[in-house]
Design an enzyme around this catalytic site. Structure first.
Site, mmCIF file in Angstrom:
data_model
loop_
_atom_site.group_PDB
_atom_site.id
_atom_site.type_symbol
_atom_site.label_atom_id
_atom_site.label_comp_id
_atom_site.label_asym_id
_atom_site.label_seq_id
_atom_site.Cartn_x
_atom_site.Cartn_y
_atom_site.Cartn_z
ATOM 1 N N SER A 109 0.851 -1.181 0.000
ATOM 2 C CA SER A 109 0.000 0.000 0.000
ATOM 3 C C SER A 109 0.888 1.233 0.000
ATOM 4 C CB SER A 109 -0.882 0.007 1.252
ATOM 5 O OG SER A 109 -1.514 1.253 1.444
ATOM 6 N N TYR A 164 -1.817 -0.540 10.517
ATOM 7 C CA TYR A 164 -1.911 -0.881 9.095
ATOM 8 C C TYR A 164 -0.629 -0.483 8.364
ATOM 9 C CZ TYR A 164 -3.570 -0.847 4.259
ATOM 10 O OH TYR A 164 -3.703 -1.072 2.909
#
Length: 251
Positions: free
Chosen positions: A136, A149
């Site tokens: 990501s 995350y």
């Protein structure tokens, strides 16, 4: 004839969003694709010719080992491994409890590691292989309320860089793809969470995510799939140990 005829691919989280788009792109090029997820019915509903559903929780080491063994027995060595399964949940530091931290690491980081390690066991018996992890943009920078995350996705990038060094000069490449906000069910779930947390409408919450992409629009799963397909091209062998950034502009 497709460029991937005869290749067996493994795509975790292959029932929706990015994983499904990648699986469909690989099938279109002739690969046989094992798609995994925790809910078999979801996989069966989307599976087309060339896609083979397998219920598997990537956070469970035993399930990953057994599932990949079964897939290899059915369709041969895995030569394309796409570690895509993941979750995206955000909380500020003082609201991040240990349960949330462990759950995100178990799925996003441990699950990626288990998937790649077990897939590699059969890949090493072949003369060609591609390993792709879906990280990501949060794996390259911090983001408010996304400590756990972002840490998990930074970890994915570090693993991939290191694994590429382990096999430097071998006929296998290891790369990660780092998308910004992609138009998937994860964004839909985050829309509801942001709206509730910030006290804004669903449209306003969605726009908060859209504005994080440099070109001010959501990325499509097909754009990410196109990048994965390029990494599987026989002419991509010199792209190794790096990150493909898909964020609409410089990060």
């Amino acid at each position: 004839m497709g460029t991937l005829d005869g290749k067996h691919a493994m795509v975790t989280g292959g029932g929706t969003g990015i994983g499904l788009a990648i699986a469909q792109a690989l099938v279109a090029e002739g690969a046989q694709v094992t798609i995994t997820g925790r809910r078999l019915t979801v996989l069966e509903d989307v599976a087309s010719d060339g896609m083979h559903p397998l219920a598997m929780d990537v956070a469970d080491e035993g399930q990953v080992a057994a599932g990949i063994d079964a897939a290899v027995a059915a369709r041969g060595p895995i030569q394309i491994c796409v570690a895509n399964a993941g979750i995206a949940e955000g909380r500020k530091l003082h609201k991040t409890d240990t349960e949330l931290w462990r759950r995100i690491m178990a799925i996003n980081l441990d699950g990626c590691f288990f998937t790649i390690r077990e897939s590699l066991r059969s890949m090493l018996d072949t003369d060609w292989g591609r390993v792709i992890a879906i990280s990501s943009i949060a794996g390259l920078r911090g983001a408010p309320g996304a400590g756990a995350y972002a840490a998990s996705k930074h970890g994915v990038i570090g693993m991939i860089r290191s694994f590429s060094e382990d096999f430097m000069g071998a006929p296998y490449t290891f790369n990660s793809i780092c998308p910004g906000y992609v138009d998937t069910p994860i964004v839909s779930r985050n829309t509801d969470a942001i709206a509730a947390r910030a006290g804004v409408s669903a449209d306003e919450a969605r726009d908060i995510m859209v504005q994080q992409n440099r070109h001010k629009k959501l990325i499509t799963p097909e754009e990410v799939a196109a990048a994965a397909l390029w990494l599987c091209n026989p002419l991509s062998e010199s792209t190794n140990g790096t990150e493909v950034r898909i964020a609409g502009g410089q990060v």
